[in-house]
Design a protein around this motif. Structure first.
Motif, mmCIF file in Angstrom:
data_model
loop_
_atom_site.group_PDB
_atom_site.id
_atom_site.type_symbol
_atom_site.label_atom_id
_atom_site.label_comp_id
_atom_site.label_asym_id
_atom_site.label_seq_id
_atom_site.Cartn_x
_atom_site.Cartn_y
_atom_site.Cartn_z
ATOM 1 N N TYR A 44 0.854 -1.201 0.000
ATOM 2 C CA TYR A 44 0.000 0.000 0.000
ATOM 3 C C TYR A 44 0.886 1.246 0.000
ATOM 4 O O TYR A 44 1.688 1.427 0.908
ATOM 5 N N ASP A 46 2.271 5.090 0.380
ATOM 6 C CA ASP A 46 1.960 6.090 1.421
ATOM 7 C C ASP A 46 1.445 7.416 0.853
ATOM 8 O O ASP A 46 1.070 8.298 1.611
ATOM 9 N N LYS A 49 -4.640 7.594 0.476
ATOM 10 C CA LYS A 49 -5.425 7.033 1.578
ATOM 11 C C LYS A 49 -6.645 6.301 1.025
ATOM 12 O O LYS A 49 -7.527 5.879 1.781
ATOM 13 N N GLU A 50 -6.716 6.182 -0.298
ATOM 14 C CA GLU A 50 -7.913 5.593 -0.908
ATOM 15 C C GLU A 50 -7.555 4.807 -2.172
ATOM 16 O O GLU A 50 -7.837 5.241 -3.289
ATOM 17 N N HIS A 52 -8.321 1.966 -4.600
ATOM 18 C CA HIS A 52 -9.480 1.147 -4.981
ATOM 19 C C HIS A 52 -9.066 -0.018 -5.869
ATOM 20 O O HIS A 52 -8.181 0.119 -6.719
ATOM 21 N N PRO A 181 -12.510 0.343 -1.771
ATOM 22 C CA PRO A 181 -11.186 0.449 -1.164
ATOM 23 C C PRO A 181 -10.605 -0.897 -0.718
ATOM 24 O O PRO A 181 -11.341 -1.821 -0.386
ATOM 25 N N VAL A 182 -9.281 -0.957 -0.706
ATOM 26 C CA VAL A 182 -8.571 -2.071 -0.068
ATOM 27 C C VAL A 182 -7.771 -1.500 1.097
ATOM 28 O O VAL A 182 -7.531 -0.293 1.160
ATOM 29 N N LYS A 183 -7.376 -2.399 2.020
ATOM 30 C CA LYS A 183 -6.554 -1.956 3.141
ATOM 31 C C LYS A 183 -5.489 -3.009 3.425
ATOM 32 O O LYS A 183 -5.608 -4.164 2.953
ATOM 33 N N ILE A 184 -4.495 -2.623 4.171
ATOM 34 C CA ILE A 184 -3.410 -3.552 4.515
ATOM 35 C C ILE A 184 -4.004 -4.750 5.259
ATOM 36 O O ILE A 184 -4.846 -4.579 6.148
ATOM 37 N N ASP A 186 -5.680 -7.155 3.567
ATOM 38 C CA ASP A 186 -6.688 -7.762 2.687
ATOM 39 C C ASP A 186 -6.063 -8.819 1.785
ATOM 40 O O ASP A 186 -4.881 -8.725 1.415
ATOM 41 N N VAL A 202 -2.513 -7.659 0.295
ATOM 42 C CA VAL A 202 -2.148 -6.246 0.419
ATOM 43 C C VAL A 202 -1.337 -6.106 1.698
ATOM 44 O O VAL A 202 -1.781 -6.525 2.769
#
Ligand code: MG
Length: 203
Positions: A44, A46, A49-50, A52, A181-184, A186, A202
């Motif tokens: 991800y 830096d 913040k979004e 997709h 969205p994805v996040k750390i 996932d 992720v």
């Protein structure tokens, strides 16, 4: 090799993005440094913040071509795969507001994970081909090529009027609705029909 991507190619995705239906294909590019293969993790970035996910069918160009006739376009790809057109939606929104190019939001390192490619002959009808994305084992996007605004053949012919296609180039053909969205932490897994062809984390 290069990566060509078609945008706004499924009507319901255009509705969710509040984009107009394009009169001709919309395209952009990602550099080869965007490619992520063999299930390698996506780190991800830096600067956003979004991020997709956009699951898309991907064509692998099998011979060089320029000004390809739409009727012959099917001869220019033998294999098909599935990939994610990762998009920094926050950066893209700012670019769109100012009418600026999208590269920062679309072409960053690792923004084009692709899975295993399979022969197109494995599928009986490429104009009725389903694909889907699971996020942490839950289906988040489902698409079918019968809903494409511009067909594979139209895309290949159109792109080749501007840019020479070369063996090994990849064409992302557009995402259906359900981007998000994805996040750390996932895990993403993408399928064509019921074949799992791409899986990665992720981080
Ligand atoms: Mg896309």
């Amino acid at each position: 090799m290069k990566i060509l991507c078609i945008g706004q190619n499924y009507a319901k995705h255009n509705s969710e993005m509040k984009s107009e239906t394009p009169a001709e294909p919309v395209f952009f590019m990602k550099p080869d440094t965007a490619l992520l293969t063999e299930g390698k993790p996506f780190y991800y970035p830096d600067f956003s913040k979004e991020i997709h996910h956009e699951v898309e069918l991907v064509l692998k160009i099998s011979k060089n071509g320029k000004h390809i006739d739409p009727d012959l376009a099917k001869n220019y790809y033998e294999e098909i795969g599935v990939g994610i057109d990762f998009t920094a939606r926050d950066l893209q929104s700012r670019c769109k507001e100012k009418g600026l190019p999208w590269e920062k939001a679309k072409a960053f390192d690792g923004s084009a994970p692709v899975g295993k490619f399979v022969s197109k002959k494995e599928f009986s009808d490429l104009t009725n081909l389903s694909f889907q994305l699971k996020l942490n084992n839950a289906i988040v996007q489902k698409g079918n090529t019968k809903d494409l605004l511009f067909s594979f053949d139209t895309i290949i012919a159109y792109l080749s009027t501007f840019i020479t296609l070369r063996t090994g180039d990849l064409i992302f053909t557009g995402t259906p609705e359900g981007v998000g969205p994805v996040k750390i932490g996932d895990q993403l897994e993408a399928f064509i029909e019921n074949k799992s062809l791409l899986r990665f984390d992720v981080k």
